[in-house]
Motif scaffolding. Structure first.
Motif, PDB file in Angstrom:
ATOM      1  N   ALA A  26       0.793  -1.125   0.109  1.00 52.28           N
ATOM      2  CA  ALA A  26      -0.080  -0.095   0.192  1.00 52.28           C
ATOM      3  C   ALA A  26       1.180   1.475  -0.145  1.00 52.28           C
ATOM      4  CB  ALA A  26      -1.155  -0.253   0.879  1.00 52.28           C
ATOM      5  N   ALA A  27       1.824   1.379   0.914  1.00 54.59           N
ATOM      6  CA  ALA A  27       2.692   2.469   1.070  1.00 54.59           C
ATOM      7  C   ALA A  27       4.048   2.608  -0.725  1.00 54.59           C
ATOM      8  CB  ALA A  27       4.014   2.279   1.666  1.00 54.59           C
ATOM      9  N   GLU A  28       3.832   1.193  -0.951  1.00 53.26           N
ATOM     10  CA  GLU A  28       4.047   1.621  -2.559  1.00 53.26           C
ATOM     11  C   GLU A  28       3.262   2.371  -3.612  1.00 53.26           C
ATOM     12  OE1 GLU A  28       6.038  -0.899  -6.251  1.00 53.26           O
ATOM     13  OE2 GLU A  28       5.879  -1.768  -3.899  1.00 53.26           O
ATOM     14  N   ILE A  29       2.277   1.425  -2.867  1.00 50.20           N
ATOM     15  CA  ILE A  29       1.762   2.509  -4.527  1.00 50.20           C
ATOM     16  C   ILE A  29       0.671   4.007  -4.038  1.00 50.20           C
ATOM     17  CG2 ILE A  29      -1.521   2.164  -4.694  1.00 50.20           C
ATOM     18  CD1 ILE A  29      -1.162  -0.750  -4.706  1.00 50.20           C
ATOM     19  N   LEU A  30       0.524   4.752  -2.362  1.00 50.29           N
ATOM     20  CA  LEU A  30       1.045   5.334  -2.102  1.00 50.29           C
ATOM     21  C   LEU A  30       2.040   6.682  -1.873  1.00 50.29           C
ATOM     22  CD1 LEU A  30      -1.777   4.808   1.066  1.00 50.29           C
ATOM     23  CD2 LEU A  30      -2.100   5.729  -1.320  1.00 50.29           C
ATOM     24  N   GLY A  31       2.862   5.914  -2.522  1.00 50.88           N
ATOM     25  CA  GLY A  31       4.507   6.994  -2.589  1.00 50.88           C
ATOM     26  C   GLY A  31       5.166   7.837  -1.090  1.00 50.88           C
ATOM     27  N   ILE A  32       4.258   6.523  -0.368  1.00 46.25           N
ATOM     28  CA  ILE A  32       4.675   7.251   0.916  1.00 46.25           C
ATOM     29  C   ILE A  32       5.643   5.968   1.774  1.00 46.25           C
ATOM     30  CG2 ILE A  32       2.963   8.552   2.187  1.00 46.25           C
ATOM     31  CD1 ILE A  32       1.875   6.819   3.164  1.00 46.25           C
ATOM     32  N   SER A  33       6.333   6.372   2.580  1.00 44.57           N
ATOM     33  CA  SER A  33       7.021   5.232   3.353  1.00 44.57           C
ATOM     34  C   SER A  33       5.853   4.370   4.119  1.00 44.57           C
ATOM     35  CB  SER A  33       8.345   5.497   4.526  1.00 44.57           C
ATOM     36  OG  SER A  33       7.894   6.273   5.359  1.00 44.57           O
ATOM     37  N   GLU A  34       6.189   2.988   4.714  1.00 43.36           N
ATOM     38  CA  GLU A  34       6.131   2.183   4.916  1.00 43.36           C
ATOM     39  C   GLU A  34       5.240   2.434   6.358  1.00 43.36           C
ATOM     40  OE1 GLU A  34       5.844  -2.320   6.452  1.00 43.36           O
ATOM     41  OE2 GLU A  34       7.425  -2.330   5.064  1.00 43.36           O
ATOM     42  N   SER A  35       6.398   2.907   6.957  1.00 40.50           N
ATOM     43  CA  SER A  35       6.402   3.585   7.872  1.00 40.50           C
ATOM     44  C   SER A  35       6.113   4.011   8.833  1.00 40.50           C
ATOM     45  CB  SER A  35       8.174   4.195   8.559  1.00 40.50           C
ATOM     46  OG  SER A  35       8.448   4.629   8.758  1.00 40.50           O
ATOM     47  N   THR A  36       5.799   5.115   7.921  1.00 46.46           N
ATOM     48  CA  THR A  36       4.214   6.529   7.303  1.00 46.46           C
ATOM     49  C   THR A  36       2.890   6.318   8.092  1.00 46.46           C
ATOM     50  OG1 THR A  36       6.349   7.741   6.176  1.00 46.46           O
ATOM     51  CG2 THR A  36       3.844   8.723   6.596  1.00 46.46           C
ATOM     52  N   LEU A  37       2.679   5.070   6.716  1.00 46.19           N
ATOM     53  CA  LEU A  37       1.772   4.581   5.946  1.00 46.19           C
ATOM     54  C   LEU A  37       1.105   3.790   7.437  1.00 46.19           C
ATOM     55  CD1 LEU A  37      -0.752   3.736   5.199  1.00 46.19           C
ATOM     56  CD2 LEU A  37       0.476   2.268   4.345  1.00 46.19           C
ATOM     57  N   ALA A  38       2.264   3.193   8.766  1.00 46.02           N
ATOM     58  CA  ALA A  38       1.634   2.429  10.477  1.00 46.02           C
ATOM     59  C   ALA A  38       1.583   3.796  10.553  1.00 46.02           C
ATOM     60  CB  ALA A  38       2.668   1.782  10.864  1.00 46.02           C
ATOM     61  N   HIS A  39       2.706   4.464  10.966  1.00 47.86           N
ATOM     62  CA  HIS A  39       1.357   6.154  11.778  1.00 47.86           C
ATOM     63  C   HIS A  39       0.223   6.527  11.401  1.00 47.86           C
ATOM     64  CE1 HIS A  39       6.183   7.084  12.856  1.00 47.86           C
ATOM     65  NE2 HIS A  39       5.826   5.512  13.063  1.00 47.86           N
ATOM     66  N   TYR A  40       0.006   6.809  10.973  1.00 49.32           N
ATOM     67  CA  TYR A  40      -1.937   6.670  10.153  1.00 49.32           C
ATOM     68  C   TYR A  40      -2.425   6.110  10.662  1.00 49.32           C
ATOM     69  CZ  TYR A  40       0.754  10.180   6.740  1.00 49.32           C
ATOM     70  OH  TYR A  40       1.118  10.965   5.267  1.00 49.32           O
ATOM     71  N   GLU A  41      -1.879   4.545  10.049  1.00 58.80           N
ATOM     72  CA  GLU A  41      -3.026   3.742  10.012  1.00 58.80           C
ATOM     73  C   GLU A  41      -3.642   3.233  11.756  1.00 58.80           C
ATOM     74  OE1 GLU A  41      -2.013   0.158   8.331  1.00 58.80           O
ATOM     75  OE2 GLU A  41      -2.857   0.852   6.458  1.00 58.80           O
ATOM     76  N   LEU A  42      -1.937   3.235  12.262  1.00 57.68           N
ATOM     77  CA  LEU A  42      -2.239   3.337  13.867  1.00 57.68           C
ATOM     78  C   LEU A  42      -2.482   4.153  15.308  1.00 57.68           C
ATOM     79  CD1 LEU A  42       1.039   1.441  14.548  1.00 57.68           C
ATOM     80  CD2 LEU A  42      -1.400   0.122  14.700  1.00 57.68           C
ATOM     81  N   GLY A  43      -2.663   5.565  14.458  1.00 58.31           N
ATOM     82  CA  GLY A  43      -2.939   6.695  14.917  1.00 58.31           C
ATOM     83  C   GLY A  43      -2.531   6.987  15.524  1.00 58.31           C
ATOM     84  N   ILE A  44      -1.099   7.242  15.094  1.00 53.60           N
ATOM     85  CA  ILE A  44       0.173   8.090  15.737  1.00 53.60           C
ATOM     86  C   ILE A  44       0.460   9.178  15.072  1.00 53.60           C
ATOM     87  CG2 ILE A  44       3.081   7.913  16.117  1.00 53.60           C
ATOM     88  CD1 ILE A  44       3.089   4.767  16.077  1.00 53.60           C
ATOM     89  N   THR A  45       0.687   9.238  13.760  1.00 47.75           N
ATOM     90  CA  THR A  45       0.362  10.435  13.422  1.00 47.75           C
ATOM     91  C   THR A  45      -1.391  10.965  12.911  1.00 47.75           C
ATOM     92  OG1 THR A  45       2.213   9.907  11.707  1.00 47.75           O
ATOM     93  CG2 THR A  45       0.787  11.582  10.917  1.00 47.75           C
ATOM     94  N   LYS A  46      -1.423  12.499  13.826  1.00 45.43           N
ATOM     95  CA  LYS A  46      -2.128  13.076  14.119  1.00 45.43           C
ATOM     96  C   LYS A  46      -2.856  13.626  12.527  1.00 45.43           C
ATOM     97  CE  LYS A  46      -3.392  11.342  18.075  1.00 45.43           C
ATOM     98  NZ  LYS A  46      -4.294   9.570  18.329  1.00 45.43           N
ATOM     99  N   ASN A  47      -2.090  14.670  12.356  1.00 44.85           N
ATOM    100  CA  ASN A  47      -2.700  15.132  10.878  1.00 44.85           C
ATOM    101  C   ASN A  47      -2.526  14.812   9.636  1.00 44.85           C
ATOM    102  OD1 ASN A  47      -3.467  17.530  12.462  1.00 44.85           O
ATOM    103  ND2 ASN A  47      -1.741  17.913  13.368  1.00 44.85           N
ATOM    104  N   ILE A  48      -2.565  14.326   9.365  1.00 42.10           N
ATOM    105  CA  ILE A  48      -2.579  13.142   7.757  1.00 42.10           C
ATOM    106  C   ILE A  48      -2.184  14.164   6.673  1.00 42.10           C
ATOM    107  CG2 ILE A  48      -2.590  11.301   6.254  1.00 42.10           C
ATOM    108  CD1 ILE A  48      -3.645   9.638   8.597  1.00 42.10           C
TER     109      ILE A  48
END
Length: 153
Positions: A26-48
């Motif tokens: 998914a991260a590859e398709i979205l053009g973001i890092s896997e860790s960034t996507l994990a932060h979005y999905e786990l709610g670590i990053t609040k402002n996507i």
């Protein structure tokens, strides 16, 4: 695990695109890092970033992500009657058409014309105007549900 709507939408989309089964794909398709996507999905990053939300909505075929973002993150969107999930077509139709009944529309039209006639909204007319807007907001919310449904592929 703190899974959220971004995770749920990706997993639902994985039924039709196996690359979305993994964060790496998914991260590859979205053009973001896997860790960034994990932060979005786990709610670590609040402002996507909004452009990422739009991309997720398109890739995951989940237009509700845009509405959820607007309703929860945007200070303007928080105040709008935006639906954040689409019900079934029967419920949407009933809610929308019940708000568009001829009798209700006629009453809104007559009230609005009477209020606007003198070019001012008097204090006594404000409550009528508020009720009219609330009635139209219910229709607007049903319309946003219908839009979400129509945007799905």
């Amino acid at each position: 695990m703190n899974e959220n709507v971004y995770f749920e939408c990706r997993k639902r989309a994985a039924i039709h695109n196996e690359r979305l089964n993994s964060r790496a794909g998914a991260a590859e398709i979205l053009g973001i890092s896997e860790s960034t996507l994990a932060h979005y999905e786990l709610g670590i990053t609040k402002n996507i970033p909004v452009d990422v939300v739009v991309m997720m909505a398109e890739v995951y075929n989940a237009p509700e992500l845009k509405c959820i973002y607007c309703k929860s993150e945007c200070p303007i969107g928080k105040e709008l009657p935006i639906a954040t999930e689409a019900g079934n077509i029967e419920g949407i139709t009933v809610r929308m058409l019940s708000g568009l009944e001829d009798e209700k529309i006629d009453k809104i039209q007559k009230t609005l014309l009477r209020i606007a006639e003198d070019g001012k909204v008097e204090a006594a007319e404000r409550e009528e105007l508020k009720e009219m807007v609330q009635s139209l907001d219910r229709v607007y919310k049903a319309i946003t549900e219908l839009r979400m449904m129509a945007e799905r592929k």
